[in-house]
Design a protein around this motif. Structure first.
Motif, PDB file in Angstrom:
ATOM      1  N   GLY A  22      -8.333  -0.767   4.650  1.00 15.77           N
ATOM      2  CA  GLY A  22      -8.083  -0.566   6.069  1.00 15.77           C
ATOM      3  C   GLY A  22      -6.790   0.339   5.976  1.00 15.77           C
ATOM      4  N   GLY A  23      -6.971   1.020   7.296  1.00 16.38           N
ATOM      5  CA  GLY A  23      -5.659   2.086   7.671  1.00 16.38           C
ATOM      6  C   GLY A  23      -5.676   3.063   6.371  1.00 16.38           C
ATOM      7  N   ARG A  24      -6.587   3.558   6.085  1.00 10.74           N
ATOM      8  CA  ARG A  24      -6.649   4.697   5.032  1.00 10.74           C
ATOM      9  C   ARG A  24      -6.262   4.235   3.553  1.00 10.74           C
ATOM     10  NH1 ARG A  24      -3.443   8.887   8.400  1.00 10.74           N
ATOM     11  NH2 ARG A  24      -2.668   9.442   6.185  1.00 10.74           N
ATOM     12  N   SER A  25      -6.114   2.882   3.422  1.00 13.55           N
ATOM     13  CA  SER A  25      -5.416   2.565   2.041  1.00 13.55           C
ATOM     14  C   SER A  25      -6.658   1.752   1.454  1.00 13.55           C
ATOM     15  CB  SER A  25      -4.467   1.404   2.551  1.00 13.55           C
ATOM     16  OG  SER A  25      -3.537   1.980   3.177  1.00 13.55           O
ATOM     17  N   PHE A  26      -6.543   2.344  -0.067  1.00 11.91           N
ATOM     18  CA  PHE A  26      -7.604   1.289  -0.936  1.00 11.91           C
ATOM     19  C   PHE A  26      -6.723   0.825  -2.096  1.00 11.91           C
ATOM     20  CE2 PHE A  26      -9.986   4.820   0.887  1.00 11.91           C
ATOM     21  CZ  PHE A  26     -11.207   4.562   0.866  1.00 11.91           C
ATOM     22  N   VAL A  27      -7.462   0.118  -2.580  1.00 10.39           N
ATOM     23  CA  VAL A  27      -6.766  -0.623  -3.822  1.00 10.39           C
ATOM     24  C   VAL A  27      -8.049  -0.209  -5.193  1.00 10.39           C
ATOM     25  CG1 VAL A  27      -5.524  -2.476  -3.039  1.00 10.39           C
ATOM     26  CG2 VAL A  27      -7.628  -2.935  -3.921  1.00 10.39           C
ATOM     27  N   TYR A  28      -7.539   0.212  -6.302  1.00  9.10           N
ATOM     28  CA  TYR A  28      -8.338   0.360  -7.298  1.00  9.10           C
ATOM     29  C   TYR A  28      -8.058  -0.057  -8.494  1.00  9.10           C
ATOM     30  CZ  TYR A  28      -5.012   3.848  -8.940  1.00  9.10           C
ATOM     31  OH  TYR A  28      -3.604   4.548  -9.330  1.00  9.10           O
ATOM     32  N   LYS A  29      -8.987  -0.237  -9.262  1.00 11.92           N
ATOM     33  CA  LYS A  29      -8.931  -0.688 -10.646  1.00 11.92           C
ATOM     34  C   LYS A  29      -8.474   0.236 -11.515  1.00 11.92           C
ATOM     35  CE  LYS A  29     -12.692  -4.308 -10.452  1.00 11.92           C
ATOM     36  NZ  LYS A  29     -13.754  -4.691 -10.907  1.00 11.92           N
ATOM     37  N   ILE A  30      -7.367   0.182 -12.297  1.00 12.24           N
ATOM     38  CA  ILE A  30      -6.851   0.855 -13.568  1.00 12.24           C
ATOM     39  C   ILE A  30      -7.736   1.145 -14.230  1.00 12.24           C
ATOM     40  CG2 ILE A  30      -5.045   1.398 -14.816  1.00 12.24           C
ATOM     41  CD1 ILE A  30      -3.138  -0.282 -12.910  1.00 12.24           C
TER      42      ILE A  30
END
Length: 117
Positions: A45-53
């Motif tokens: 949300g809010g233009r934010s992402f989490v990603y796997k390294i």
């Protein structure tokens, strides 16, 4: 002769002390410090992402999109699913001089591709 040498020294010292405009190399128009290619990500949300390294399957990192041109307004946050494949350039966030914060700045991403699976 002494007065002309003295005048040259004074003018040279004044010219060497001019303040230079130092622009920080950060934000969306700054230099990229890393390129992400086809990383698996989750929209939070809010233009934010989490990603796997990519090198460490369990390790996570995060970023915020610089702009929302590739962002679909129908996307719903879902941190359990890594159902996005994202490529782009990571850029550093700027911390204002004198700011006191315990939080680490979230990197910014200039996306080249976002694919929702």
């Amino acid at each position: 002769m002494k007065s002309s040498t003295f005048t040259i020294l004074i003018v040279a010292s004044l010219l060497s002390c001019t303040k230079k405009d130092i622009t920080p190399d950060c934000r969306c128009d700054g230099k990229a410090y890393q390129v992400l290619t086809n990383v698996k990500a989750s929209y939070v949300g809010g233009r934010s992402f989490v990603y796997k390294i990519p090198q460490k399957d369990q390790a996570l990192n995060s970023f915020r999109l610089c702009e929302d041109t590739l962002l679909d307004p129908n996307w719903q946050p879902d941190t359990a699913k890594f159902n996005y494949t994202i490529s782009g350039q990571l850029k550093a966030s700027c911390i204002p001089p004198g700011a006191k914060t315990l939080a680490l700045p979230i990197p910014l991403l200039v996306p080249t591709q976002i694919i929702k699976e």
